[in-house]
Motif scaffolding. Sequence first.
Motif, PDB file in Angstrom:
ATOM      1  N   GLY A 175       0.847  -1.183   0.000  1.00 39.43           N
ATOM      2  CA  GLY A 175       0.000   0.000   0.000  1.00 39.43           C
ATOM      3  C   GLY A 175       0.884   1.234   0.000  1.00 39.43           C
ATOM      4  N   LEU A 176       0.415   2.315  -0.602  1.00 40.86           N
ATOM      5  CA  LEU A 176       1.248   3.513  -0.757  1.00 40.86           C
ATOM      6  C   LEU A 176       1.693   4.072   0.588  1.00 40.86           C
ATOM      7  CD1 LEU A 176       2.511   5.668  -2.553  1.00 40.86           C
ATOM      8  CD2 LEU A 176       0.334   6.911  -2.485  1.00 40.86           C
ATOM      9  N   ARG A 177       0.777   4.183   1.548  1.00 36.48           N
ATOM     10  CA  ARG A 177       1.119   4.792   2.834  1.00 36.48           C
ATOM     11  C   ARG A 177       2.190   4.001   3.561  1.00 36.48           C
ATOM     12  NH1 ARG A 177      -3.226   6.358   7.625  1.00 36.48           N
ATOM     13  NH2 ARG A 177      -1.700   7.152   9.143  1.00 36.48           N
ATOM     14  N   GLN A 178       2.033   2.683   3.616  1.00 33.45           N
ATOM     15  CA  GLN A 178       3.028   1.857   4.310  1.00 33.45           C
ATOM     16  C   GLN A 178       4.346   1.848   3.571  1.00 33.45           C
ATOM     17  OE1 GLN A 178       1.656  -2.094   5.273  1.00 33.45           O
ATOM     18  NE2 GLN A 178       3.654  -2.747   6.074  1.00 33.45           N
ATOM     19  N   ALA A 179       4.293   1.890   2.231  1.00 35.94           N
ATOM     20  CA  ALA A 179       5.527   1.920   1.455  1.00 35.94           C
ATOM     21  C   ALA A 179       6.309   3.197   1.735  1.00 35.94           C
ATOM     22  CB  ALA A 179       5.207   1.805  -0.034  1.00 35.94           C
ATOM     23  N   VAL A 180       5.622   4.322   1.796  1.00 36.51           N
ATOM     24  CA  VAL A 180       6.289   5.590   2.109  1.00 36.51           C
ATOM     25  C   VAL A 180       6.908   5.536   3.499  1.00 36.51           C
ATOM     26  CG1 VAL A 180       5.926   8.054   2.536  1.00 36.51           C
ATOM     27  CG2 VAL A 180       4.851   6.961   0.567  1.00 36.51           C
ATOM     28  N   GLU A 181       6.182   4.988   4.467  1.00 36.87           N
ATOM     29  CA  GLU A 181       6.711   4.863   5.830  1.00 36.87           C
ATOM     30  C   GLU A 181       7.945   3.968   5.870  1.00 36.87           C
ATOM     31  OE1 GLU A 181       3.484   3.428   8.182  1.00 36.87           O
ATOM     32  OE2 GLU A 181       2.411   5.349   8.199  1.00 36.87           O
ATOM     33  N   ALA A 182       7.903   2.876   5.100  1.00 39.61           N
ATOM     34  CA  ALA A 182       9.014   1.920   5.124  1.00 39.61           C
ATOM     35  C   ALA A 182      10.246   2.459   4.427  1.00 39.61           C
ATOM     36  CB  ALA A 182       8.575   0.613   4.462  1.00 39.61           C
ATOM     37  N   LEU A 183      10.063   3.280   3.386  1.00 41.26           N
ATOM     38  CA  LEU A 183      11.181   3.690   2.551  1.00 41.26           C
ATOM     39  C   LEU A 183      11.708   5.093   2.838  1.00 41.26           C
ATOM     40  CD1 LEU A 183       9.920   2.295  -0.893  1.00 41.26           C
ATOM     41  CD2 LEU A 183      11.384   1.174   0.804  1.00 41.26           C
ATOM     42  N   SER A 184      10.991   5.882   3.618  1.00 42.25           N
ATOM     43  CA  SER A 184      11.396   7.276   3.847  1.00 42.25           C
ATOM     44  C   SER A 184      12.714   7.406   4.595  1.00 42.25           C
ATOM     45  CB  SER A 184      10.300   8.028   4.611  1.00 42.25           C
ATOM     46  OG  SER A 184       9.167   8.228   3.791  1.00 42.25           O
ATOM     47  N   SER A 185      13.105   6.366   5.332  1.00 44.42           N
ATOM     48  CA  SER A 185      14.352   6.421   6.088  1.00 44.42           C
ATOM     49  C   SER A 185      15.556   6.006   5.250  1.00 44.42           C
ATOM     50  CB  SER A 185      14.264   5.518   7.321  1.00 44.42           C
ATOM     51  OG  SER A 185      14.090   4.163   6.932  1.00 44.42           O
ATOM     52  N   TYR A 186      15.334   5.611   3.998  1.00 47.38           N
ATOM     53  CA  TYR A 186      16.422   5.109   3.160  1.00 47.38           C
ATOM     54  C   TYR A 186      17.315   6.250   2.692  1.00 47.38           C
ATOM     55  CZ  TYR A 186      14.661   0.310   2.858  1.00 47.38           C
ATOM     56  OH  TYR A 186      14.279  -0.970   3.140  1.00 47.38           O
ATOM     57  N   ARG A 187      18.601   5.950   2.578  1.00 48.66           N
ATOM     58  CA  ARG A 187      19.570   6.915   2.048  1.00 48.66           C
ATOM     59  C   ARG A 187      19.466   6.981   0.531  1.00 48.66           C
ATOM     60  NH1 ARG A 187      22.543  11.131   1.543  1.00 48.66           N
ATOM     61  NH2 ARG A 187      24.791  11.042   1.808  1.00 48.66           N
TER      62      ARG A 187
END
Length: 336
Positions: free
Chosen positions: A124-136
Amino acid sequence: MVIRLSERWPEVSSDRLLSECVPPPRFAEARFATYRPNPAEVSQSEALAVLVDRAKILAQPRQTPTLWSKLRGRTPDLGKPGIYLDGAFGVGKTHLLASLWHESAGPKMYCTFVELTNLVGALGLRQAVEALSSYRLICIDEFELDDPGDTMLISRLLAQLVAAGVQLAATSNTLPDKLGEGRFQALDFLREIQALAANFDVRRIDGPDYRHRGLPVAPDPWTDDQVEQTAAERPATSCDHFVDLHRHLAELHPSRYGALLDGVAAVGITDLRPLDDENVALRMVVLADRMYDRDLPLLASGVPLDQLFSAAMLKGGYRKKYLRALSRLIALARTS
């Protein structure tokens, strides 16, 4: 016992999809030092230099810049949040992208565009953003927009990730402002496409397909008996009739094609036939990509591989996908 891909029904969790977002085995050892620019193509050396410089900055842990660091000029300047490598297939774009990933600090992610859309679909878009926002860094290979849904989804995802400070790198055979042309009404989504393009510093890489320099277009096909016998004798080699295989692929989500090849060391396909159905052809493209990722030799009978896609397909909106798939399948067939 011969493996039948057409009899496998793999299940793939979202956790597995995320954990597998690393360069495929073929590019596990790819580094800038092992990239060999074609001396006749200056753009290859130029792209290498740009990426090496970018990697030096991305090798540093991700930091939130302060006002003082900005004023003193201590915040590394990467320019636009993404770099986009455009060029024909077989010029080393994926090698460069994997090298950037290997030489950058984590957390980081590497995936194909199809794998990214599958991941967002699973999370899902919301969970994907949460999971990936910390990536360098997020590296996206084979960036394509095949339909309006992908355009909207990826545009929103990348916009939110860029706002969170994530750096992007992508490869494609199509300039970012031309994505979707010939496949859907790209003009209707021009704002979304332009927003995507604005995030990237585009670097064109020219040159011939290195896999086929001075080599014939396609090897002679095997006979059905040769494929079946070799599959029976060679460990972990699958063997399926072409029709059985492509009908089975229609019943699986493309995100499961990689798992379909778990434990397989080589792929055998008998009675390969020319394709004129776009849906079947695009599924074969995804399977070819997953085979290439895993460097699986191909044993094929039937028509020569360069006759797999019809002349009309090779002139249509998906022609670059089909040409890339042919390039990869022929390379795999030469290793069998």
